[in-house]
Design a protein around this motif. Structure first.
Motif, short mmCIF file in Angstrom:
data_model
loop_
_atom_site.label_atom_id
_atom_site.label_comp_id
_atom_site.label_asym_id
_atom_site.label_seq_id
_atom_site.Cartn_x
_atom_site.Cartn_y
_atom_site.Cartn_z
N SER A 95 0.70 -1.20 0.00
CA SER A 95 0.15 -0.05 -0.07
C SER A 95 0.96 1.29 -0.09
N GLN A 96 1.99 1.12 0.27
CA GLN A 96 3.05 2.18 0.65
C GLN A 96 3.99 2.37 -0.52
N GLY A 97 3.49 1.38 -1.64
CA GLY A 97 4.44 1.56 -3.07
C GLY A 97 5.51 0.79 -3.08
N ILE A 98 5.83 -0.06 -2.18
CA ILE A 98 6.87 -0.95 -2.28
C ILE A 98 6.47 -2.13 -3.35
N PRO A 99 7.21 -2.33 -4.16
CA PRO A 99 6.75 -3.26 -5.35
C PRO A 99 6.98 -4.72 -4.90
N VAL A 100 6.45 -5.35 -4.21
CA VAL A 100 6.35 -6.66 -3.46
C VAL A 100 5.17 -7.48 -3.83
N LYS A 101 5.29 -8.77 -4.12
CA LYS A 101 4.24 -9.59 -4.38
C LYS A 101 4.25 -11.15 -3.86
N ALA A 102 3.25 -11.56 -3.11
CA ALA A 102 3.23 -12.98 -2.79
C ALA A 102 3.12 -13.92 -3.85
N PHE A 103 3.80 -15.01 -3.88
CA PHE A 103 3.70 -16.06 -4.79
C PHE A 103 3.44 -17.42 -4.15
N ALA A 104 3.40 -17.42 -2.92
CA ALA A 104 2.88 -18.66 -2.16
C ALA A 104 2.79 -18.33 -0.66
N VAL A 105 2.08 -19.23 -0.26
CA VAL A 105 1.91 -18.98 1.36
C VAL A 105 2.04 -20.35 2.06
N CYS A 106 2.81 -20.39 3.05
CA CYS A 106 3.23 -21.76 3.90
C CYS A 106 2.16 -21.97 4.97
N VAL A 107 1.93 -20.91 5.76
CA VAL A 107 0.89 -21.25 6.94
C VAL A 107 -0.27 -20.92 6.29
N LEU A 147 -10.67 -5.59 5.99
CA LEU A 147 -10.67 -5.70 7.35
C LEU A 147 -9.59 -4.43 7.80
N TRP A 148 -8.41 -4.40 7.13
CA TRP A 148 -7.32 -3.64 7.49
C TRP A 148 -7.57 -2.08 7.05
N ASP A 149 -8.46 -1.90 5.89
CA ASP A 149 -9.03 -0.80 5.54
C ASP A 149 -9.81 0.11 6.35
N GLN A 150 -10.73 -1.11 6.96
CA GLN A 150 -11.76 -0.46 8.17
C GLN A 150 -11.12 -0.03 9.21
N LEU A 151 -9.94 -0.79 9.48
CA LEU A 151 -9.11 -0.19 10.73
C LEU A 151 -8.24 1.08 10.55
N GLY A 152 -8.41 1.54 9.05
CA GLY A 152 -7.59 2.86 8.82
C GLY A 152 -6.10 2.41 8.79
N GLN A 153 -5.74 1.46 8.53
CA GLN A 153 -4.30 0.97 8.53
C GLN A 153 -3.51 1.56 7.23
N PHE A 154 -4.30 1.92 6.10
CA PHE A 154 -3.45 2.16 4.92
C PHE A 154 -3.65 3.84 4.84
N ASN A 155 -2.48 4.24 4.38
CA ASN A 155 -2.33 5.74 4.49
C ASN A 155 -2.75 6.31 3.15
N SER A 156 -2.95 5.47 1.99
CA SER A 156 -3.41 5.89 0.70
C SER A 156 -4.45 4.88 0.70
N ALA A 157 -4.69 4.52 -0.76
CA ALA A 157 -5.76 3.75 -1.50
C ALA A 157 -5.51 2.21 -1.07
N PRO A 158 -6.16 1.38 -0.49
CA PRO A 158 -5.91 0.02 -0.11
C PRO A 158 -5.51 -0.74 -1.35
N PRO A 159 -4.48 -1.66 -1.12
CA PRO A 159 -4.04 -2.25 -2.42
C PRO A 159 -5.20 -3.35 -2.88
N THR A 160 -5.01 -3.82 -4.02
CA THR A 160 -5.85 -4.86 -4.73
C THR A 160 -5.38 -6.17 -4.44
N VAL A 161 -6.08 -6.98 -4.60
CA VAL A 161 -5.57 -8.68 -4.36
C VAL A 161 -4.63 -8.65 -5.62
#
Length: 353
Positions: free
Chosen positions: A117-129, A319-333
């Motif tokens: 959400s802060q513009g750092i260009p990282v993306k998930a490609f797998a989830v362990c847990v 949920l994190w958007d509801q909590l006001g955790q994003f300083n800008s527009a929330p990220p998309t999936v």
């Protein structure tokens, strides 16, 4: 935004991002002192270098990597693999974005969402847990079995778990004013002493909750409207585009490691301790045995180790958007995750659960 637009100095000093504050992995393993920045595991051969940057210390979350290293499976895949441990003063996501490691692993998904959400260009490609084990523990004498039981009570845990309390309350429409949070750290002692009514920790952190014994009540976030992901593998947009084949080979070899660890926890624990000699074998093995049920679930039985569900990412974003955790527009999936690596490795990821 390309990785080249980020320098290490800008990311570490100027991004204003405290990703580590949301890592939530500090409760998983306290038996280790923070290791140095050097690689903890190193494959032989002349393969393509690939470094995995952790958000925290080496622990049972690296069972798959430990086995794949010890068996030479990364070498077989043409990868010269190493692991860079994290720690309380290390911002792993920033280091990956700056190109110091090609891939990373973060212990809980909020860190990943906030970074993107802060513009750092990282993306998930797998989830362990798949099924996050974070929970609030209480005593049978003063049980907290459901969110409503928290009203009028005091919750303790690491300072980073404050946002998890707020998420739980928001998901269950309970006012924050009705519950007090106190930063008590990662020790269970305040709960045992009656200073707090519930204490937050990862359920598979056996070593931390061992003083409590087996007689306790647990209330998991995942069972009460807060479905987080744990131990997310991620990389930059640039690496996922230009070095996709390398990431695919890593994913297949790591999945093979986790498949072996599923039936050989003791061997996986020993291999992990070889990478992190400061850790205690019993703690690593106990934590790892319990962790398997969170790594291998109905989802992995159907879609294989490492799978992700877009609807779970979406619910977290909301949920994190509801909590006001994003300083800008929330990220998309689509901002947060790609399924290209999972699709390409579908035949090599074990379907267990």
């Amino acid at each position: 935004m390309s990785t080249s637009q980020f320098s290490r100095r800008n990311l570490l000093a100027g991004a204003g991002l405290s990703v580590g504050a949301f890592a939530l992995g500090s409760t998983l393993l306290t038996a280790c002192s923070e290791p140095g920045r050097g690689p903890a595991g190193k494959g032989g051969g002349d393969g393509t270098p690939l470094a995995l940057q952790l958000g925290w210390l080496i622990n049972s979350g690296q069972f798959g990597e430990a086995i794949a290293l010890s068996k030479g499976w990364y070498d077989d895949a043409g990868i010269s693999f190493s692991i860079n441990p994290g720690g309380p003063s290390i911002d792993g996501i920033a280091l990956v974005a700056a190109g110091e490691s090609q891939i990373g692993q973060i212990s809980s998904s909020p860190s990943h969402m906030l970074a993107r959400s802060q513009g750092i260009p990282v993306k998930a490609f797998a989830v362990c847990v798949q099924d996050h084990p974070y929970a609030w523990l209480s005593t049978p004498e003063n049980p907290v079995e459901k969110p409503e039981d928290l009203v009028g009570k005091t919750v303790g845990g690491p300072a980073t778990s404050d946002i998890l309390v707020k998420a739980l309350l928001a998901a269950n429409k309970i006012s924050e004013d009705d519950v007090e949070f106190v930063a008590t750290g990662s020790s269970v002692a305040p709960l045992m002493q009656g200073k707090i009514d519930a204490w937050g920790t990862w359920l598979n952190s056996i070593s931390q909750r061992r003083p409590l014994g087996d007689d306790f009540v647990s209330m998991r976030l995942a069972d009460n409207g807060v479905p987080l992901y744990g131990y997310i593998y991620y990389s930059t947009d640039d690496v996922l585009e230009k070095k996709a084949d390398l990431v695919k080979e890593f994913t297949s070899a790591t999945a093979r490691g986790w498949e072996f660890a599923y039936d050989h926890v003791e061997e996986a624990a020993k291999a992990t301790v070889e990478m992190a000699p400061e850790s205690k074998l019993k703690d690593i093995q106990d934590d790892g045995e319990d962790m398997m049920k969170y790594v291998f679930t109905k989802s992995t039985a159907e879609k294989g180790w490492g799978t992700m569900d877009a609807s779970i990412w979406e619910s977290q974003i909301k949920l994190w958007d509801q909590l006001g955790q994003f300083n800008s527009a929330p990220p998309t999936v689509d901002d947060l995750a790609t399924w290209d690596i999972l699709d390409a490795t579908a035949d090599s990821r074990p379907k267990l659960g």
